[in-house]
Scaffold this motif. Structure first.
Motif, PDB file in Angstrom:
ATOM      1  N   LEU A  35       1.178  -1.555  -0.119  1.00 52.61           N
ATOM      2  CA  LEU A  35       0.082   0.058   0.085  1.00 52.61           C
ATOM      3  C   LEU A  35       0.896   1.356  -0.352  1.00 52.61           C
ATOM      4  CD1 LEU A  35      -3.047   1.833   0.220  1.00 52.61           C
ATOM      5  CD2 LEU A  35      -2.494   1.397   2.515  1.00 52.61           C
ATOM      6  N   PHE A  37       0.518   5.376  -1.062  1.00 52.16           N
ATOM      7  CA  PHE A  37      -0.705   6.444  -1.322  1.00 52.16           C
ATOM      8  C   PHE A  37      -0.094   7.729  -2.526  1.00 52.16           C
ATOM      9  CE2 PHE A  37      -0.647   4.814   2.933  1.00 52.16           C
ATOM     10  CZ  PHE A  37      -2.233   5.199   3.031  1.00 52.16           C
ATOM     11  N   ASP A  38      -0.755   7.959  -3.434  1.00 48.39           N
ATOM     12  CA  ASP A  38      -0.418   8.840  -4.292  1.00 48.39           C
ATOM     13  C   ASP A  38      -0.009  10.578  -3.903  1.00 48.39           C
ATOM     14  OD1 ASP A  38      -0.894   6.441  -6.208  1.00 48.39           O
ATOM     15  OD2 ASP A  38      -3.340   7.081  -6.389  1.00 48.39           O
ATOM     16  N   PRO A  40       1.028  12.172  -0.892  1.00 50.78           N
ATOM     17  CA  PRO A  40       1.360  11.886   0.400  1.00 50.78           C
ATOM     18  C   PRO A  40       2.029  13.717   0.778  1.00 50.78           C
ATOM     19  CG  PRO A  40       3.142  10.978  -0.841  1.00 50.78           C
ATOM     20  CD  PRO A  40       2.396  11.131  -1.431  1.00 50.78           C
ATOM     21  N   SER A  68       1.425  10.039  10.490  1.00 49.57           N
ATOM     22  CA  SER A  68       1.046   8.620  10.241  1.00 49.57           C
ATOM     23  C   SER A  68       1.721   8.057   8.820  1.00 49.57           C
ATOM     24  CB  SER A  68      -0.376   8.521  10.109  1.00 49.57           C
ATOM     25  OG  SER A  68      -0.908   9.482   8.475  1.00 49.57           O
ATOM     26  N   LEU A  69       1.513   6.846   8.236  1.00 53.89           N
ATOM     27  CA  LEU A  69       2.598   6.382   7.255  1.00 53.89           C
ATOM     28  C   LEU A  69       1.581   6.970   5.482  1.00 53.89           C
ATOM     29  CD1 LEU A  69       3.748   2.851   7.973  1.00 53.89           C
ATOM     30  CD2 LEU A  69       5.203   4.984   7.546  1.00 53.89           C
ATOM     31  N   GLU A  70      -0.144   7.074   6.169  1.00 53.65           N
ATOM     32  CA  GLU A  70      -0.465   7.350   5.076  1.00 53.65           C
ATOM     33  C   GLU A  70      -0.726   9.090   4.201  1.00 53.65           C
ATOM     34  OE1 GLU A  70      -4.830   6.856   6.311  1.00 53.65           O
ATOM     35  OE2 GLU A  70      -4.814   5.812   6.837  1.00 53.65           O
ATOM     36  N   LYS A  71       0.417  10.229   5.061  1.00 56.57           N
ATOM     37  CA  LYS A  71       1.122  11.259   4.823  1.00 56.57           C
ATOM     38  C   LYS A  71       2.738  11.212   4.312  1.00 56.57           C
ATOM     39  CE  LYS A  71      -2.741  14.201   7.251  1.00 56.57           C
ATOM     40  NZ  LYS A  71      -2.675  14.921   8.496  1.00 56.57           N
ATOM     41  N   GLN A  73       5.905   9.609   2.271  1.00 55.33           N
ATOM     42  CA  GLN A  73       5.870   8.413   0.563  1.00 55.33           C
ATOM     43  C   GLN A  73       7.767   8.906   1.699  1.00 55.33           C
ATOM     44  OE1 GLN A  73       6.751  10.932  -3.000  1.00 55.33           O
ATOM     45  NE2 GLN A  73       7.493   8.934  -3.724  1.00 55.33           N
ATOM     46  N   TYR A  96       5.115  -2.580   7.064  1.00 52.75           N
ATOM     47  CA  TYR A  96       4.934  -1.229   5.959  1.00 52.75           C
ATOM     48  C   TYR A  96       4.524  -0.987   5.630  1.00 52.75           C
ATOM     49  CZ  TYR A  96       6.576  -0.970  11.591  1.00 52.75           C
ATOM     50  OH  TYR A  96       7.404  -1.757  12.782  1.00 52.75           O
ATOM     51  N   SER A  97       3.410   0.133   4.882  1.00 54.20           N
ATOM     52  CA  SER A  97       2.784   0.607   3.699  1.00 54.20           C
ATOM     53  C   SER A  97       3.220   2.076   3.799  1.00 54.20           C
ATOM     54  CB  SER A  97       1.445   1.275   3.999  1.00 54.20           C
ATOM     55  OG  SER A  97       1.436   2.372   5.141  1.00 54.20           O
ATOM     56  N   SER A  98       3.327   2.634   2.316  1.00 53.21           N
ATOM     57  CA  SER A  98       4.317   3.253   2.134  1.00 53.21           C
ATOM     58  C   SER A  98       5.698   3.457   2.009  1.00 53.21           C
ATOM     59  CB  SER A  98       4.100   4.788   3.529  1.00 53.21           C
ATOM     60  OG  SER A  98       2.599   5.440   3.377  1.00 53.21           O
TER      61      SER A  98
END
Length: 486
Positions: A35, A37-38, A40, A68-71, A73, A96-98
């Motif tokens: 996963l 995120f486009d 970040p 958070s990892l969602e934000k 890259q 982990y993501s990102s």
């Protein structure tokens, strides 16, 4: 060196504002977390070569960021390492993501190649560059990005500490000593601000990098300082933050680092200064930047004997000839910004082309420095201390600051200050957490004496005691621990 020759060097090392730097990058293989995120907020660019022992600490500091990892890259760019770096990173990819792992197919010989690959693949609103052996405070990226969002500035500078075998000290104090600032004109910055300009503790808007085609020149040293100074010039105003964000690793590296200070190092730095000097107009920012970097080169190649370019008359002549070759006639006196008398004297000898004078001064001053450091031998004249005078023909050198605790009454300590600088304040600093620092209440009672209030409840084994002078320079207070322990 004539202008054409300089331009050829600048072109060869990819200093110029064109597309050539993109064409010279090696190809790579890329694998990513399941996963990513486009859009970040922050892209973290990590250049790595054989840093396996430090990667878990660095990666842990990233995957546990409060933003958070969602934000994020996380671009890990490996410069064809020969250790087990890849195995370590792949474990984090699976968990982990990102995370995006770029394995270069050719070694580029420096951090500039991986960092440039990172720039071309970054998607975040903001970019940071993290060396693979350094690490972040867990709140760093949220604090840095929010600071820039609130200020609207294109570039921010934040607090960092240097770690040497677990012992932490403040680094690049000019970044954060003045507290939180926004829209600060770079022409107002002190010369001390240009002491570092490495990647640590700095965040830059991606839009600024793209607008001005900013990239890292293709040389092993001076590439990062060139990049960040160019970003400062185009940004014009900066944000500063007083919180700790970044840990700079210097574990057991001091000797090995000194050996990399060789002739190639010298030429690379002078080439970078030449490029900056030719690219930007004469003003106070450029003046302070060039002065601080020249002072650093004077220290390394005029005074030091422990570097990879052996000290000799030949080295001194070569150093001055290359200063002239790359910088020509300097239209200001950089020595007014130099921090020590020894460096000012070496610069004076170089201007006079008295190369044997540099050698004589180096020999005598090295001996005087040893006598001061290990034997405590100094000479006092009125309100100033000097290095021992061993030869009347060798200029005497003032010691910037001595601060000596001489008496204690309850929680008051009398401290004598002998300096050629400007006193700012006294402070205490936690040895384990140096950002835990506080100014001490002070009253000046005579030309050289100050009464300083020390909190009665303080654990003296946990704190260091400092004098801050000339805005960002500092000196430990001598004998104060002995007085406070009685």
């Amino acid at each position: 060196m004539n202008s054409t020759e300089l331009q050829e060097e600048f072109s060869y090392h990819n200093f110029l504002n064109n597309e050539k730097w993109k064409l010279n990058l090696p190809t790579y293989e890329k694998i990513s977390s399941e996963l990513v995120f486009d859009t970040p907020k922050v892209s973290v660019i990590i250049a790595n070569y054989n840093n396996a022992p430090y990667l878990e600490r660095m990666l842990d500091s990233l995957v546990n960021q409060t933003i958070s990892l969602e934000k994020l890259q996380l671009l890990f760019i490996d410069d064809k390492s020969t250790d087990n770096s890849a195995e370590i990173v792949e474990k984090y990819l699976q968990k982990y993501s990102s995370i995006e792992f770029y394995q270069l197919k050719e070694n580029t010989g420096g951090a500039h190649g991986p960092r440039n690959v990172g720039i071309l693949n970054a998607r975040g609103d903001y970019l940071v560059f993290l060396d693979a052996d350094d690490w972040y405070d867990e709140n760093a990226l949220q604090y840095m990005s929010e600071s820039l969002e609130n200020s609207g500035d294109d570039m921010g500078f934040f607090g960092l500490v240097q770690s040497i075998n677990g012992k932490l000290t403040l680094k690049s104090k000019a970044y954060f000593f003045d507290g939180n600032k926004k829209e600060r004109d770079i022409q107002e910055l002190s010369s001390a601000f240009y002491e570092w300009l490495g990647p640590q503790g700095i965040m830059v808007k991606r839009s600024l990098i793209e607008k001005y085609n900013l990239h890292f020149p293709s040389q092993r040293v001076g590439d990062d300082v060139t990049f960040f100074y160019e970003a400062m010039r185009f940004s014009k105003k900066i944000t500063q933050g007083e919180r700790l964000t970044t840990y700079l690793n210097r574990d057991d590296n001091n000797v090995s680092l000194s050996k990399t200070v060789n002739r190639d190092f010298m030429i690379s730095w002078l080439r970078a200064l030449s490029y900056i000097n030719q690219t930007f107009p004469d003003d106070i920012s450029k003046e302070k930047f060039l002065a601080r970097r020249l002072e650093w080169l004077v220290y390394n190649f005029g005074l030091r004997r422990d570097v990879g370019y052996k000290f000799s008359l030949k080295r001194i002549i070569d150093f001055k000839m290359n200063i002239d070759r790359y910088l020509g006639k300097i239209n200001f006196d950089p020595a007014i910004y130099f921090r020590t008398g020894a460096r000012k004297i070496v610069w004076k000898y170089l201007l006079l082309e008295d190369y044997r004078g540099v050698v004589r001064f180096n020999r005598w001053h090295s001996l005087r420095h040893i006598m001061k450091k290990y034997l405590g031998i100094m000479r006092r004249e009125e309100n100033q201390y000097f290095y021992p005078v061993l030869n009347s023909k060798i200029p005497k050198i003032a010691i910037n600051m001595r601060a000596i605790a001489v008496n204690r009454v309850e929680n008051h300590v009398m401290i004598q200050i002998y300096t050629n600088g400007i006193f700012n304040h006294f402070e205490i600093r936690n040895k384990l957490q140096p950002f835990d620092r506080s100014k001490l209440s002070t009253k000046k009672v005579s030309l050289t004496e100050y009464r300083v209030d020390i909190p009665l409840e303080i654990d003296i084994e946990m704190y260091d005691f400092w004098v801050i002078y000339n805005n960002y320079q500092e000196q430990k207070i001598e004998r104060i621990e002995n007085l406070l322990s009685k």
